[in-house]
Design a protein around this motif. Structure first.
Motif, PDB file in Angstrom:
ATOM      1  N   ALA B 189       0.860  -1.270   0.130  1.00 18.31           N
ATOM      2  CA  ALA B 189       0.031  -0.048  -0.010  1.00 18.31           C
ATOM      3  C   ALA B 189       0.942   1.253  -0.046  1.00 18.31           C
ATOM      4  CB  ALA B 189      -0.895  -0.028   1.285  1.00 18.31           C
ATOM      5  N   ILE B 190       2.020   0.909   0.593  1.00 21.11           N
ATOM      6  CA  ILE B 190       2.948   2.142   0.239  1.00 21.11           C
ATOM      7  C   ILE B 190       3.887   2.258  -0.770  1.00 21.11           C
ATOM      8  CG2 ILE B 190       5.059   3.223   1.507  1.00 21.11           C
ATOM      9  CD1 ILE B 190       3.998   1.878   4.286  1.00 21.11           C
ATOM     10  N   ALA B 191       4.624   1.171  -1.269  1.00 23.75           N
ATOM     11  CA  ALA B 191       5.599   0.951  -2.060  1.00 23.75           C
ATOM     12  C   ALA B 191       5.617  -0.388  -2.536  1.00 23.75           C
ATOM     13  CB  ALA B 191       6.533   1.840  -2.210  1.00 23.75           C
ATOM     14  N   PRO B 192       5.946  -0.983  -3.614  1.00 22.17           N
ATOM     15  CA  PRO B 192       6.400  -2.274  -4.068  1.00 22.17           C
ATOM     16  C   PRO B 192       7.764  -2.592  -3.656  1.00 22.17           C
ATOM     17  CG  PRO B 192       6.725  -1.071  -6.031  1.00 22.17           C
ATOM     18  CD  PRO B 192       5.849  -0.065  -4.937  1.00 22.17           C
ATOM     19  N   GLY B 193       7.942  -3.664  -3.306  1.00 17.64           N
ATOM     20  CA  GLY B 193       9.546  -4.190  -2.960  1.00 17.64           C
ATOM     21  C   GLY B 193       9.786  -4.369  -1.462  1.00 17.64           C
ATOM     22  N   ASP B 194      10.652  -4.498  -0.884  1.00 14.97           N
ATOM     23  CA  ASP B 194      11.041  -4.593   0.479  1.00 14.97           C
ATOM     24  C   ASP B 194      11.658  -3.173   0.868  1.00 14.97           C
ATOM     25  OD1 ASP B 194      13.171  -7.758   0.307  1.00 14.97           O
ATOM     26  OD2 ASP B 194      11.088  -7.081   0.497  1.00 14.97           O
ATOM     27  N   LEU B 195      11.051  -2.584   2.050  1.00 14.94           N
ATOM     28  CA  LEU B 195      11.240  -1.323   1.950  1.00 14.94           C
ATOM     29  C   LEU B 195      11.981  -0.894   3.264  1.00 14.94           C
ATOM     30  CD1 LEU B 195       7.423  -0.289   2.334  1.00 14.94           C
ATOM     31  CD2 LEU B 195       9.117  -0.343   0.325  1.00 14.94           C
ATOM     32  N   LEU B 196      12.869   0.140   3.330  1.00 21.29           N
ATOM     33  CA  LEU B 196      13.738   0.574   4.425  1.00 21.29           C
ATOM     34  C   LEU B 196      13.196   1.877   4.617  1.00 21.29           C
ATOM     35  CD1 LEU B 196      16.314   0.584   6.245  1.00 21.29           C
ATOM     36  CD2 LEU B 196      17.455   1.239   4.084  1.00 21.29           C
ATOM     37  N   PHE B 197      13.099   2.324   5.844  1.00 17.41           N
ATOM     38  CA  PHE B 197      12.751   3.586   6.314  1.00 17.41           C
ATOM     39  C   PHE B 197      13.986   4.189   7.220  1.00 17.41           C
ATOM     40  CE2 PHE B 197       8.281   4.666   5.577  1.00 17.41           C
ATOM     41  CZ  PHE B 197       7.773   3.363   4.861  1.00 17.41           C
ATOM     42  N   ILE B 198      14.612   5.289   7.070  1.00 18.52           N
ATOM     43  CA  ILE B 198      15.320   5.875   7.956  1.00 18.52           C
ATOM     44  C   ILE B 198      14.958   7.236   8.574  1.00 18.52           C
ATOM     45  CG2 ILE B 198      17.927   6.880   7.779  1.00 18.52           C
ATOM     46  CD1 ILE B 198      18.242   5.239   5.355  1.00 18.52           C
ATOM     47  N   LYS B 199      14.808   7.332   9.639  1.00 25.60           N
ATOM     48  CA  LYS B 199      14.361   8.567  10.303  1.00 25.60           C
ATOM     49  C   LYS B 199      15.462   8.983  11.252  1.00 25.60           C
ATOM     50  CE  LYS B 199      11.774   9.051  14.044  1.00 25.60           C
ATOM     51  NZ  LYS B 199      11.072   8.980  15.402  1.00 25.60           N
ATOM     52  N   CYS B 200      15.745  10.323  11.029  1.00 32.46           N
ATOM     53  CA  CYS B 200      16.823  11.215  11.855  1.00 32.46           C
ATOM     54  C   CYS B 200      16.397  12.493  12.140  1.00 32.46           C
ATOM     55  CB  CYS B 200      18.295  10.797  11.523  1.00 32.46           C
ATOM     56  SG  CYS B 200      18.392  11.527   9.513  1.00 32.46           S
ATOM     57  N   SER B 201      17.125  12.875  13.363  1.00 32.46           N
ATOM     58  CA  SER B 201      16.946  14.425  13.555  1.00 32.46           C
ATOM     59  C   SER B 201      18.328  14.774  14.000  1.00 32.46           C
ATOM     60  CB  SER B 201      15.881  14.725  14.590  1.00 32.46           C
ATOM     61  OG  SER B 201      14.716  14.192  14.306  1.00 32.46           O
ATOM     62  N   TYR B 202      18.830  15.953  13.271  1.00 30.17           N
ATOM     63  CA  TYR B 202      20.018  16.490  13.929  1.00 30.17           C
ATOM     64  C   TYR B 202      20.106  18.118  13.559  1.00 30.17           C
ATOM     65  CZ  TYR B 202      20.623  16.098   8.870  1.00 30.17           C
ATOM     66  OH  TYR B 202      20.267  16.195   7.440  1.00 30.17           O
ATOM     67  N   SER B 203      20.994  18.672  13.869  1.00 31.44           N
ATOM     68  CA  SER B 203      21.242  20.184  13.821  1.00 31.44           C
ATOM     69  C   SER B 203      22.437  20.528  12.878  1.00 31.44           C
ATOM     70  CB  SER B 203      21.306  20.806  14.901  1.00 31.44           C
ATOM     71  OG  SER B 203      20.027  20.867  15.803  1.00 31.44           O
ATOM     72  N   ILE B 204      22.649  21.291  12.233  1.00 27.00           N
ATOM     73  CA  ILE B 204      24.038  21.911  11.376  1.00 27.00           C
ATOM     74  C   ILE B 204      24.091  23.491  11.692  1.00 27.00           C
ATOM     75  CG2 ILE B 204      23.608  20.309   9.657  1.00 27.00           C
ATOM     76  CD1 ILE B 204      22.764  22.319   7.734  1.00 27.00           C
ATOM     77  N   HIS B 205      25.068  23.956  11.696  1.00 23.54           N
ATOM     78  CA  HIS B 205      25.489  25.449  11.751  1.00 23.54           C
ATOM     79  C   HIS B 205      25.933  25.842  10.403  1.00 23.54           C
ATOM     80  CE1 HIS B 205      25.307  25.339  16.292  1.00 23.54           C
ATOM     81  NE2 HIS B 205      26.018  24.193  16.199  1.00 23.54           N
ATOM     82  N   LEU B 206      25.082  26.666   9.949  1.00 25.22           N
ATOM     83  CA  LEU B 206      25.292  27.312   8.672  1.00 25.22           C
ATOM     84  C   LEU B 206      26.462  28.030   8.486  1.00 25.22           C
ATOM     85  CD1 LEU B 206      21.894  29.264   8.266  1.00 25.22           C
ATOM     86  CD2 LEU B 206      22.466  27.119   7.131  1.00 25.22           C
TER      87      LEU B 206
END
Lengths: 123, 246
Positions: B189-206
């Motif tokens: 229902a989301i997409a065909p094939g085996d799925l991999l989800f990567i979730k992350c949160s981080y900060s950068i300094h411009l």
């Protein structure tokens, strides 16, 4: 005198209405309108995906809500969001218009009073 | 009465229908079709590895937020393209590499003038540096969080090289979460094939990446908080069209 009073009152109503609209549309800093680029930059996850990810321990309702917060919508801001009449609308613009109109009305009133004073003093 | 006329003119301008005077910013058009092609793997893919392809053009993949005096500046994009190379068959969660590209002119904040400035020469300069790139070198501190029928979820730290505004820095993104799904009726229902989800949160300094606009830090914070959720599949979705990179 009456005209000037109406102008001041209209200006006050304009500023009051602008502040109410700002409060009612989310207290944004800058005026924004529905934006096609933002709409196309990411839709909401489907219900199936949300449920699947929640079961797998990947996302929480709070995180989903944060994503949904970035939606294309109208918001009346404190400052204009850019050039163009639509984006110029803001609390600051309303205050500027009301201030100019009141200022012009006040100057006009002062001139009238001065002219009346000259006429009465001249024999 | 004489004082009323200029006021009426200004009110008329304010109430105008807004069809004139709108300037079209020279940023990416409003179109969800990915504009970049997936980059090719930088090194040969091991035989026991699986390549996962990032699904772009649908749900938001990247959200960013930075502080400013009047409001939080926020934006998003769904144009990230890239791939991830899984670990060995018995540990697919130990990703061996990956590269992701984010087109700078795909970042949308909801305010056209702001989008234009963001991609302009005084900020991220999309003309000189059209993409933000992250190359995954390895994952560390991998720990299983949850497992069930057809899926496993892992916490990990992603170690790689981030390139923004033409400058590269090694970064370590702790607290990332990976979930691998075997293909099933639910995942289809989301997409065909085996799925991999990567979730992350981080900060950068411009400033670390050479973005030194005079408005930083008084008007716009140097720190940008980024939240990502990437969806990848072993199959490239048929509806996902890509145009050749320019």
């Amino acid at each position: 005198m009456r005209t000037a009073g109406w102008i001041h009152a209209t200006g006050g109503a304009l500023v009051g209405g602008a502040i109410v609209l700002w409060l009612a549309t989310g207290r944004e800093g800058f005026t924004r309108w529905p934006d096609a680029r933002l709409e196309n930059a990411g839709s909401r996850p489907s219900a199936e995906e949300t449920a699947l990810l929640a079961d797998a321990g990947l996302s929480t309702p709070e995180e989903t809500a944060a994503h949904e917060g970035m939606t294309s919508r109208f918001a009346f801001g404190l400052l204009p969001g850019g050039p163009g009449v639509r984006h110029l609308a803001s609390v600051a613009t309303a205050c500027a218009i009301a201030g100019v109109c009141s200022g012009v009305a006040y100057v006009g009133l002062s001139r009238k009073a001065r002219d009346r004073g000259h006429r009465t003093s001249t024999p | 009465m004489r004082a009323f006329a200029p006021c009426a003119v200004m009110l008329g301008l304010f109430v105008g229908n807004g069809t004139t005077g709108n300037r079209t910013p020279p940023t990416a058009p409003a179109d969800a079709t990915p504009k970049l092609q997936e980059p090719a793997p930088k090194s040969p893919v091991p035989e026991d590895a699986t390549v996962y392809h990032t699904l772009a053009g649908g749900e938001a993949q990247v959200l960013f937020t930075t502080d400013a005096p009047l409001e939080k500046l926020s934006g998003k994009s769904n144009q990230v393209v890239g791939y991830a190379v899984s670990g060995p068959k018995d540990h697919p969660e130990r990703l061996r590499g990956g590269v992701w590209l984010l087109p700078v002119d795909s970042l949308a904040t909801g305010i056209p003038l702001r989008d234009e400035h963001l991609a302009g020469p005084d900020w991220l300069d999309a003309r000189e540096h059209p993409t933000i790139e992250f190359e995954l070198l390895r994952v560390e501190d991998v720990e299983q969080v949850k497992a069930g029928e057809g899926f496993s979820t892992w916490d990990a730290a992603l170690v790689g090289t981030m390139t923004v505004h033409g400058k590269s820095k090694e970064v370590r993104i702790a607290g990332a979460r990976l979930t691998l799904f075997a293909e099933s009726e639910k995942t289809k229902a989301i997409a065909p094939g085996d799925l991999l989800f990567i979730k992350c949160s981080y900060s950068i300094h411009l400033s670390h990446y050479g973005v030194t606009n005079k408005d930083i830090p008084k008007k716009v914070s140097d720190t940008v908080a980024i939240s990502e959720i990437l969806r990848l599949s072993t199959k490239v979705a048929e509806t996902q069209k890509t145009e050749p990179s320019k």
